[in-house]
Design an enzyme around this catalytic site. Structure first.
Site, short mmCIF file in Angstrom:
data_model
loop_
_atom_site.label_atom_id
_atom_site.label_comp_id
_atom_site.label_asym_id
_atom_site.label_seq_id
_atom_site.Cartn_x
_atom_site.Cartn_y
_atom_site.Cartn_z
N HIS A 18 10.80 12.77 4.31
CA HIS A 18 11.93 12.50 3.41
C HIS A 18 12.89 13.69 3.38
O HIS A 18 13.83 13.72 2.60
CB HIS A 18 11.44 12.17 1.99
N ASP A 44 4.28 7.70 5.08
CA ASP A 44 4.49 7.10 3.76
C ASP A 44 3.26 6.30 3.31
O ASP A 44 2.87 6.36 2.15
CB ASP A 44 5.68 6.13 3.80
N ASP A 85 8.74 11.68 -3.52
CA ASP A 85 9.58 11.73 -2.32
C ASP A 85 9.88 13.16 -1.85
O ASP A 85 9.84 13.43 -0.65
CB ASP A 85 10.92 11.01 -2.59
N HIS A 119 7.58 7.25 10.26
CA HIS A 119 7.85 7.40 8.82
C HIS A 119 6.80 6.63 8.00
O HIS A 119 6.25 7.15 7.03
CB HIS A 119 9.26 6.90 8.49
N ASP A 151 12.09 2.25 -5.82
CA ASP A 151 11.94 1.58 -4.53
C ASP A 151 12.23 0.08 -4.64
O ASP A 151 12.59 -0.55 -3.65
CB ASP A 151 10.50 1.76 -4.00
N HIS A 192 16.63 9.26 -2.41
CA HIS A 192 15.20 9.34 -2.08
C HIS A 192 14.88 10.41 -1.04
O HIS A 192 13.72 10.61 -0.71
CB HIS A 192 14.70 7.99 -1.55
N ARG A 205 16.42 -0.14 -4.75
CA ARG A 205 17.33 0.49 -3.79
C ARG A 205 17.93 -0.49 -2.79
O ARG A 205 18.97 -0.23 -2.19
CB ARG A 205 16.65 1.65 -3.05
N TRP A 259 0.84 -1.19 0.00
CA TRP A 259 0.00 0.00 0.00
C TRP A 259 0.87 1.24 0.00
O TRP A 259 0.45 2.32 -0.36
CB TRP A 259 -0.91 0.00 1.22
N HIS A 283 2.84 7.37 -4.22
CA HIS A 283 3.66 7.52 -5.43
C HIS A 283 2.81 7.38 -6.69
O HIS A 283 2.90 8.18 -7.61
CB HIS A 283 4.78 6.48 -5.44
N HIS A 308 9.37 8.98 -9.59
CA HIS A 308 9.41 8.61 -8.18
C HIS A 308 9.79 9.79 -7.27
O HIS A 308 9.16 10.05 -6.25
CB HIS A 308 10.41 7.48 -7.99
#
Ligand SMILES: *[C@@H]1O[C@H](CO)[C@@H](O)[C@H](O)[C@H]1NC(C)=O
Ligand SMILES: *[C@@H]1O[C@H](CO)[C@@H](O)[C@H](O)[C@H]1NC(C)=O
Ligand SMILES: *[C@@H]1O[C@H](CO)[C@@H](O)[C@H](O)[C@H]1NC(C)=O
Ligand SMILES: *[C@@H]1O[C@H](CO)[C@@H](O)[C@H](O)[C@H]1NC(C)=O
Length: 330
Positions: A150, A177, A144, A173, A68, A83, A71, A25, A30, A140
């Site tokens: 971020h 997010d 971010d 976080h 994502d 990011h 990374r 999710w 994004h 992306h």
């Protein structure tokens, strides 16, 4: 070691094949940023052609999740610092981003990454697949750079702050997010988000993102105040603009995200009043990110067009649409 094209293709195939297993999710924000940008680009604008060409017709909201996925792969670990920008400020008392202090030249940060890939996406001397990769990074990073956490070093952008959200333990976080965006779409019963909520129940994140984007478009798409907020777009002065966007997001760390300090955050369930207050901030972040991305995409495509470069892989386009004008018979 530079990955070869061959490695990249294998990687892309693996990533695409397993996407349904690893997509969380968390990618909703994004996807929605990208989906909203598409709504803001007129149907006939060359930006659409540039996108479908560079992305080999992959759905742009899915293409934007690529950074994502890679990374955590060791050979791509060097992309992880792209990011975010870790502001060494002092929330909630003082928030600020200082480029010299917060963006290490040895690692880079989201601000320099935006500048780098803005340049590369239009660089005709680069192989086509590398420009496609830069496009995926850009789709992306517009998400971010608008996420307050971020742009913060404290407790690794809130990753080390334990909080409650709807009676379950999470870190701050991931609340920003993933949990807040998810809850917005889940509970929205009226006012147009209903479509998104229904699709969300079916578990199709792509459809949920497009539906949420449509809702945000109808709510803010013609709002002149929003138009003003997104006015400046970085193509030629990318570092300066990206820094301004990061600073806007960073200001929310003090004014809302960590406003009451750590004790306050840890003393309450963030799924209640805190969630309510976060909704307009999340909406603003996604709206700004999406509209700025749209402007950026249009400027990049327009620049290529003005330079007499189509910027697209003609052969690929013709393979996908045989018989269209200019493609000739095959
Ligand atoms: C930004 O950080 C650099 C390096 O730490 C410092 O020299 C400079 O004074 C800072 N600038 C501002 C405006 O605080
Ligand atoms: C720009 O991106 C390329 C491709 O990902 C990377 O190899 C290079 O290190 C980046 N440069 C900077 C300054 O970030
Ligand atoms: C940045 O955050 C890390 C991880 O929380 C911490 O170890 C480090 O001390 C912080 N840096 C500064 C200058 O505050
Ligand atoms: C989600 O919906 C899209 C668009 O309708 C569709 O192409 C895709 O296959 C669906 N994905 C899943 C996992 O059902």
């Amino acid at each position: 070691m530079q990955p070869t094209k061959h490695h990249l293709l294998i990687l892309l195939t693996l990533v695409t094949t397993h996407l349904h297993l690893v997509a969380s999710w968390g990618s909703l924000g994004h996807r929605t940023t990208v989906a909203l940008s598409l709504l803001h680009i007129p149907q006939t604008h060359p930006a659409h052609t540039l996108l479908s060409s560079l992305l080999h017709n992959q759905d742009p909201t899915t293409a934007g999740l690529f950074p994502d996925k890679i990374r955590y792969i060791p050979s791509f670990a060097y992309t992880a610092p792209w990011h975010y920008i870790d502001a060494l400020d002092n929330p909630p008392h003082q928030c600020s981003i200082n480029f010299t202090r917060d963006c290490l030249p040895s690692e880079g940060c989201v601000v320099t990454a935006i500048a780098n890939h803005t340049e590369r996406v239009a660089d005709q001397t680069l192989p086509f697949w590398q420009r496609g990769q830069s496009m995926r990074f850009m789709l992306h990073f517009f998400g971010d750079v608008h996420q307050p956490l971020h742009t913060e070093n404290l407790s690794r952008g809130g990753n080390d702050i334990d909080v409650m959200f709807d009676r379950q333990r999470h870190n701050l976080h991931s609340v920003w997010d993933t949990l807040i965006p998810k809850k917005i779409v889940e509970i929205a019963g009226d006012g147009g988000v209903l479509g998104a909520a229904q699709r969300w129940d079916l578990g199709n994140e792509t459809e949920a993102a497009y539906a949420w984007a449509e809702f945000l478009y109808s709510k803010y798409g013609h709002d002149d105040r929003v138009a003003e907020m997104v006015d400046h777009v970085c193509v030629h002065d990318a570092v300066e603009c990206a820094l301004r966007w990061a600073s806007e997001a960073n200001a929310y760390v003090c004014s809302y995200v960590m406003k009451g300090g750590l004790e306050d955050l840890e003393s309450k369930d963030l799924g209640e009043e805190y969630f309510e207050g976060a909704v307009p901030i999340i909406e603003e972040m996604i709206v700004k990110g999406g509209r700025r991305l749209a402007r950026w995409l249009m400027m990049v495509a327009q620049d290529l067009h003005d330079a007499g470069i189509s910027g697209v892989d003609e052969q690929l386009l013709c393979r996908n649409s045989e018989g269209s004008p200019g493609c000739g018979a095959s």
